[in-house]
Design an enzyme around this catalytic site. Structure first.
Site, PDB file in Angstrom:
ATOM      1  N   SER A  15       0.649  -0.943  -0.542  1.00 58.27           N
ATOM      2  CA  SER A  15       0.356   0.219   0.156  1.00 58.27           C
ATOM      3  C   SER A  15       0.778   1.223  -0.215  1.00 58.27           C
ATOM      4  O   SER A  15       0.317   2.381  -0.535  1.00 58.27           O
ATOM      5  CB  SER A  15      -0.729   0.018   0.783  1.00 58.27           C
ATOM      6  OG  SER A  15       0.559   0.305   2.405  1.00 58.27           O
ATOM      7  N   HIS A 112       9.717   3.366   8.065  1.00 61.78           N
ATOM      8  CA  HIS A 112       9.840   2.165   9.872  1.00 61.78           C
ATOM      9  C   HIS A 112       8.538   2.436  10.213  1.00 61.78           C
ATOM     10  O   HIS A 112       8.388   3.885  11.291  1.00 61.78           O
ATOM     11  CB  HIS A 112      10.345   2.285  10.337  1.00 61.78           C
ATOM     12  CG  HIS A 112      11.097   1.410  11.843  1.00 61.78           C
ATOM     13  ND1 HIS A 112      10.464  -0.113  11.371  1.00 61.78           N
ATOM     14  CD2 HIS A 112      10.804   1.753  12.543  1.00 61.78           C
ATOM     15  CE1 HIS A 112      11.312  -0.350  12.639  1.00 61.78           C
ATOM     16  NE2 HIS A 112      10.460   0.257  13.241  1.00 61.78           N
TER      17      HIS A 112
HETATM   18  C1  GAR Z   1       3.513  -0.841   6.564  1.00 59.73           C
HETATM   19  O1  GAR Z   1       3.439  -0.384   7.940  1.00 59.73           O
HETATM   20  C2  GAR Z   1       5.721  -0.376   7.016  1.00 59.73           C
HETATM   21  O2  GAR Z   1       6.170   0.709   7.357  1.00 59.73           O
HETATM   22  C3  GAR Z   1       6.385  -1.170   7.150  1.00 59.73           C
HETATM   23  O3  GAR Z   1       5.364  -2.398   6.746  1.00 59.73           O
HETATM   24  C4  GAR Z   1       4.000  -1.915   6.502  1.00 59.73           C
HETATM   25  C5  GAR Z   1       4.110  -2.670   4.551  1.00 59.73           C
HETATM   26  O4  GAR Z   1       2.233  -1.881   4.353  1.00 59.73           O
HETATM   27  N1  GAR Z   1       7.394  -1.694   7.317  1.00 59.73           N
HETATM   28  C6  GAR Z   1       8.012  -2.534   8.369  1.00 59.73           C
HETATM   29  O5  GAR Z   1       7.947  -3.218   8.950  1.00 59.73           O
HETATM   30  C7  GAR Z   1       9.821  -2.295   8.268  1.00 59.73           C
HETATM   31  N2  GAR Z   1      10.856  -2.511   8.979  1.00 59.73           N
HETATM   32  P1  GAR Z   1       2.199  -2.075   3.063  1.00 59.73           P
HETATM   33  O6  GAR Z   1       3.220  -3.302   1.874  1.00 59.73           O
HETATM   34  O7  GAR Z   1       1.166  -2.101   2.806  1.00 59.73           O
HETATM   35  O8  GAR Z   1       3.295  -0.627   2.863  1.00 59.73           O
END
Ligand code: GAR
Length: 196
Positions: A15, A112
């Site tokens: 996302s 993050h």
């Molecule tokens: C997001 O919340 C991002 O901040 C986190 O993973 C999620 C990915 O969601 N990232 C981490 O935890 C990195 N250590 P998405 O695939 O829907 O963007």
């Protein structure tokens, strides 16, 4: 205005990647997506990227066993092949080796889900709730050899509400991340463009 060739690395839903693609659809956005790369072949975000007309490939880390550098050399070749000038990690859940980070340092940013330097690593929301924090947030930072340790580019915060769980907090934070990341990446692009 010149636009930097942007590669987005994902592992799942994508996302944040989608938010970056949406922002980069504006002709005056300083980055142009050239590649979406996932270490998981079944990542939902790959479909989203293809539907948006962006080249999307999977390089399955499992195919490389314990050889992290061999996996990263394959990623590196794909990144170079696409003409990448800046990398955005967007929910990319593999720790990168010093070799890969060294190669792309100064051209690679990450989002993050905590107010760094608090809560590096995993389970950020539960740890913030358990600590009794009154606010949580997200950070976009330059990637350095230490995990979640690089210089901060931009942060956004939101209150932790009574009764919040890790799930409700993560859900409320997500749209905040989607606004933060395109703005912070634009700042990073300005830095990369200024050093040439
Ligand atoms: C997001 O919340 C991002 O901040 C986190 O993973 C999620 C990915 O969601 N990232 C981490 O935890 C990195 N250590 P998405 O695939 O829907 O963007």
């Amino acid at each position: 205005m010149s636009r930097l060739n942007l590669a987005i690395l994902i592992s799942g839903r994508g996302s944040n990647m989608e938010a970056l693609l949406r922002a980069a659809a504006a002709p005056d956005y300083p980055a142009r997506p050239v590649l979406v790369l996932s270490n998981r072949p079944n990542a939902l975000g790959l479909e989203t990227a293809l539907a948006a007309g962006v080249q999307a490939v999977a390089i399955d880390h499992k195919a490389y066993g314990k050889d992290r550098e061999a996996f990263e050399r394959a990623m590196d070749a794909a990144l170079i092949g696409a003409g990448t000038e800046i990398i955005a990690l967007a929910g990319f859940m593999r720790v990168l080796t010093p070799w890969f980070v060294g190669k792309w340092q100064g051209r690679m940013v990450n989002i993050h889900p905590s107010l760094l330097p608090k809560y590096k690593g995993l389970d950020t929301h539960q740890r913030a709730i358990d600590a009794g924090d009154t606010e949580a947030g997200a950070t976009v930072h330059w990637v350095s050899p230490g995990v979640d340790d690089g210089e901060i580019i931009q942060q956004a915060s939101l209150p932790i509400l009574p009764g919040d769980t890790a799930e409700t907090l993560a859900a409320r934070l997500l749209p905040v991340e989607h606004a933060l990341y395109p703005a912070a990446l634009a700042k990073a692009c300005a830095v990369v463009a200024s050093v040439g």
